[in-house]
Scaffold this motif. Sequence first.
Motif, PDB file in Angstrom:
ATOM      1  N   THR A 157       0.905  -1.249   0.035  1.00 13.30           N
ATOM      2  CA  THR A 157      -0.080  -0.063   0.041  1.00 13.30           C
ATOM      3  C   THR A 157       1.055   1.291  -0.027  1.00 13.30           C
ATOM      4  O   THR A 157       2.060   1.107  -0.114  1.00 13.30           O
ATOM      5  N   GLN A 158       0.214   2.290   0.127  1.00 14.28           N
ATOM      6  CA  GLN A 158       1.298   3.709   0.055  1.00 14.28           C
ATOM      7  C   GLN A 158       1.899   3.702   1.550  1.00 14.28           C
ATOM      8  O   GLN A 158       1.280   3.090   2.503  1.00 14.28           O
ATOM      9  N   GLU A 159       2.958   4.177   1.428  1.00 12.08           N
ATOM     10  CA  GLU A 159       3.710   4.363   2.831  1.00 12.08           C
ATOM     11  C   GLU A 159       3.021   4.999   4.025  1.00 12.08           C
ATOM     12  O   GLU A 159       2.933   4.268   5.076  1.00 12.08           O
ATOM     13  N   TYR A 160       2.128   6.045   3.790  1.00  7.62           N
ATOM     14  CA  TYR A 160       1.741   6.648   4.866  1.00  7.62           C
ATOM     15  C   TYR A 160       0.486   5.728   5.591  1.00  7.62           C
ATOM     16  O   TYR A 160       0.076   5.747   6.680  1.00  7.62           O
ATOM     17  N   HIS A 161      -0.035   4.700   4.760  1.00  6.00           N
ATOM     18  CA  HIS A 161      -1.086   3.794   5.305  1.00  6.00           C
ATOM     19  C   HIS A 161      -0.193   2.445   5.646  1.00  6.00           C
ATOM     20  O   HIS A 161      -1.018   1.665   6.565  1.00  6.00           O
ATOM     21  N   LEU A 162       0.853   2.118   5.354  1.00  7.61           N
ATOM     22  CA  LEU A 162       1.373   0.988   5.600  1.00  7.61           C
ATOM     23  C   LEU A 162       1.889   0.703   6.943  1.00  7.61           C
ATOM     24  O   LEU A 162       1.764  -0.180   7.770  1.00  7.61           O
ATOM     25  N   TYR A 163       2.173   1.876   7.732  1.00 11.21           N
ATOM     26  CA  TYR A 163       2.457   1.792   9.293  1.00 11.21           C
ATOM     27  C   TYR A 163       1.068   1.050   9.918  1.00 11.21           C
ATOM     28  O   TYR A 163       1.355   0.102  11.006  1.00 11.21           O
ATOM     29  N   LYS A 182       4.594   3.150  -5.330  1.00  5.02           N
ATOM     30  CA  LYS A 182       5.555   4.087  -5.822  1.00  5.02           C
ATOM     31  C   LYS A 182       5.386   5.298  -5.044  1.00  5.02           C
ATOM     32  O   LYS A 182       4.255   5.610  -4.782  1.00  5.02           O
ATOM     33  N   LYS A 183       6.308   6.009  -4.683  1.00  2.00           N
ATOM     34  CA  LYS A 183       6.388   7.158  -3.685  1.00  2.00           C
ATOM     35  C   LYS A 183       6.302   8.457  -4.591  1.00  2.00           C
ATOM     36  O   LYS A 183       7.095   9.079  -5.183  1.00  2.00           O
ATOM     37  N   ILE A 184       4.900   8.696  -4.739  1.00  2.48           N
ATOM     38  CA  ILE A 184       4.582  10.095  -5.481  1.00  2.48           C
ATOM     39  C   ILE A 184       3.598  10.726  -4.376  1.00  2.48           C
ATOM     40  O   ILE A 184       2.944  10.063  -3.665  1.00  2.48           O
ATOM     41  N   ARG A 185       3.284  12.061  -4.670  1.00  3.46           N
ATOM     42  CA  ARG A 185       2.592  13.022  -4.081  1.00  3.46           C
ATOM     43  C   ARG A 185       0.937  12.824  -4.678  1.00  3.46           C
ATOM     44  O   ARG A 185       0.885  13.414  -5.772  1.00  3.46           O
ATOM     45  N   TYR A 186       0.097  12.268  -3.908  1.00  3.28           N
ATOM     46  CA  TYR A 186      -1.321  12.558  -4.714  1.00  3.28           C
ATOM     47  C   TYR A 186      -1.939  13.395  -4.104  1.00  3.28           C
ATOM     48  O   TYR A 186      -1.945  14.361  -3.126  1.00  3.28           O
ATOM     49  N   GLY A 187      -2.878  13.851  -5.176  1.00  2.55           N
ATOM     50  CA  GLY A 187      -3.942  15.249  -4.701  1.00  2.55           C
ATOM     51  C   GLY A 187      -4.516  15.110  -3.450  1.00  2.55           C
ATOM     52  O   GLY A 187      -5.120  13.581  -3.500  1.00  2.55           O
ATOM     53  N   GLY A 188      -4.869  15.734  -2.547  1.00  2.00           N
ATOM     54  CA  GLY A 188      -5.446  15.633  -1.049  1.00  2.00           C
ATOM     55  C   GLY A 188      -4.684  14.895  -0.417  1.00  2.00           C
ATOM     56  O   GLY A 188      -5.323  14.465   0.763  1.00  2.00           O
ATOM     57  N   GLN A 189      -3.246  14.911  -0.318  1.00  2.93           N
ATOM     58  CA  GLN A 189      -2.525  14.052   0.543  1.00  2.93           C
ATOM     59  C   GLN A 189      -2.645  14.442   2.124  1.00  2.93           C
ATOM     60  O   GLN A 189      -2.740  13.724   2.952  1.00  2.93           O
ATOM     61  N   ARG A 190      -2.722  15.752   2.056  1.00  2.00           N
ATOM     62  CA  ARG A 190      -2.594  16.396   3.404  1.00  2.00           C
ATOM     63  C   ARG A 190      -3.811  15.911   4.227  1.00  2.00           C
ATOM     64  O   ARG A 190      -3.607  15.709   5.464  1.00  2.00           O
ATOM     65  N   ILE A 191      -4.957  15.751   3.648  1.00  2.08           N
ATOM     66  CA  ILE A 191      -6.061  15.513   4.243  1.00  2.08           C
ATOM     67  C   ILE A 191      -6.308  13.999   4.572  1.00  2.08           C
ATOM     68  O   ILE A 191      -6.606  13.587   5.775  1.00  2.08           O
ATOM     69  N   ARG A 192      -5.433  13.102   3.905  1.00  2.00           N
ATOM     70  CA  ARG A 192      -5.200  11.892   4.080  1.00  2.00           C
ATOM     71  C   ARG A 192      -4.454  11.475   5.285  1.00  2.00           C
ATOM     72  O   ARG A 192      -4.576  11.029   6.027  1.00  2.00           O
ATOM     73  N   ASP A 193      -3.270  12.494   5.214  1.00  2.00           N
ATOM     74  CA  ASP A 193      -2.327  12.369   6.368  1.00  2.00           C
ATOM     75  C   ASP A 193      -3.065  12.832   7.772  1.00  2.00           C
ATOM     76  O   ASP A 193      -2.702  11.888   8.809  1.00  2.00           O
ATOM     77  N   ALA A 194      -3.948  13.662   7.592  1.00  3.22           N
ATOM     78  CA  ALA A 194      -4.484  14.072   8.825  1.00  3.22           C
ATOM     79  C   ALA A 194      -5.589  13.210   9.254  1.00  3.22           C
ATOM     80  O   ALA A 194      -5.448  12.720  10.399  1.00  3.22           O
ATOM     81  N   ARG A 195      -6.458  12.526   8.497  1.00  4.96           N
ATOM     82  CA  ARG A 195      -7.380  11.258   8.627  1.00  4.96           C
ATOM     83  C   ARG A 195      -6.539  10.085   9.038  1.00  4.96           C
ATOM     84  O   ARG A 195      -7.256   9.447   9.953  1.00  4.96           O
ATOM     85  N   GLU A 196      -5.276  10.068   8.660  1.00  5.18           N
ATOM     86  CA  GLU A 196      -4.482   8.732   9.190  1.00  5.18           C
ATOM     87  C   GLU A 196      -4.057   8.787  10.341  1.00  5.18           C
ATOM     88  O   GLU A 196      -4.199   7.763  11.217  1.00  5.18           O
ATOM     89  N   LYS A 202      -7.801   4.990  16.321  1.00  3.30           N
ATOM     90  CA  LYS A 202      -8.890   4.360  16.346  1.00  3.30           C
ATOM     91  C   LYS A 202      -8.269   2.520  16.325  1.00  3.30           C
ATOM     92  O   LYS A 202      -8.935   1.806  17.021  1.00  3.30           O
ATOM     93  N   ASP A 203      -7.511   2.479  15.332  1.00  4.80           N
ATOM     94  CA  ASP A 203      -6.910   0.992  15.144  1.00  4.80           C
ATOM     95  C   ASP A 203      -6.323   0.568  16.596  1.00  4.80           C
ATOM     96  O   ASP A 203      -6.151  -0.551  16.951  1.00  4.80           O
ATOM     97  N   ILE A 204      -5.752   1.462  17.458  1.00  3.74           N
ATOM     98  CA  ILE A 204      -5.021   1.008  18.468  1.00  3.74           C
ATOM     99  C   ILE A 204      -6.257   0.213  19.416  1.00  3.74           C
ATOM    100  O   ILE A 204      -5.943  -0.670  20.038  1.00  3.74           O
ATOM    101  N   LEU A 205      -7.114   1.217  19.608  1.00  2.02           N
ATOM    102  CA  LEU A 205      -8.406   0.468  20.222  1.00  2.02           C
ATOM    103  C   LEU A 205      -8.711  -0.801  19.767  1.00  2.02           C
ATOM    104  O   LEU A 205      -9.081  -1.705  20.555  1.00  2.02           O
ATOM    105  N   TYR A 206      -9.088  -0.850  18.211  1.00  4.05           N
ATOM    106  CA  TYR A 206      -9.352  -2.189  17.844  1.00  4.05           C
ATOM    107  C   TYR A 206      -8.411  -3.193  18.050  1.00  4.05           C
ATOM    108  O   TYR A 206      -8.944  -4.525  18.277  1.00  4.05           O
TER     109      TYR A 206
END
Length: 231
Positions: A157-163, A182-196, A202-206
């Motif tokens: 998956t993308q690195e930000y999601h891989l952790y 592939k390491k590229i910057r997608y549109g809207g990535q700042r929002i994804r980073d914040a949501r992540e 959330k997943d710590i609780l899960y």
Amino acid sequence: MADNRIRKKILKGIRILFRCCLILAVAGTGCLLAGNYFVKKSSIKRIIDSGDESLPSVDCILILGCGLRPDGEPTQMLKDRLDMGIDLYFSGAAPKILMSGDHGRVQYDEVNRMKRYAMDKGVPSQDIFMDHAGFSTYESMYRARDIFQVEKAIVVTQEYHLYRALYDGNCLGLELWGIPAKKIRYGGQRIRDAREILARNKDILYCILQPKPTYLGDAIPVSGDGDLTND
């Protein structure tokens, strides 16, 4: 005079309330950042490079879905995940690919489109398994373990999601390594980073509570025939 005293008490109460809200906001932000750091720190050593000559022996390559375009084609993010997973398959990193995504509705089907994409690139159908109920990262990992009998896998998956993906899987007893798309910057990535950041907490609780996924079912070992997952 009485009105002044009442006004002062009201202002004092407002100041106290504001301070309490500020303290709670700072404490909440601190907890979120601490959880975010914990998930990343616990997983970072499991992220490896696709060219690593010492790739571990694993049961499969687990590719996580991330959406389709309105015309039904994979998004660019998903194509990048698929391309990396397919390259790993042809390099001999694993004998099977497990596509995990959302097929909760007849009119929305990530996994069959993911499988078709891989088959168009030359991957044999029997080597591609589909998890039709991978509705979240946590559920994908839970079902990989319980339905597909995965013990060791390379997650793509993308690195930000891989952790988070690695954290969830390792908490559920899987032995995972991650290779980023592939390491590229997608549109809207700042929002994804914040949501992540929120999603990691959330997943710590899960992972503490370990609720069952939306669907379970009979085992379909990933060592067998991927066509058993066709619908």
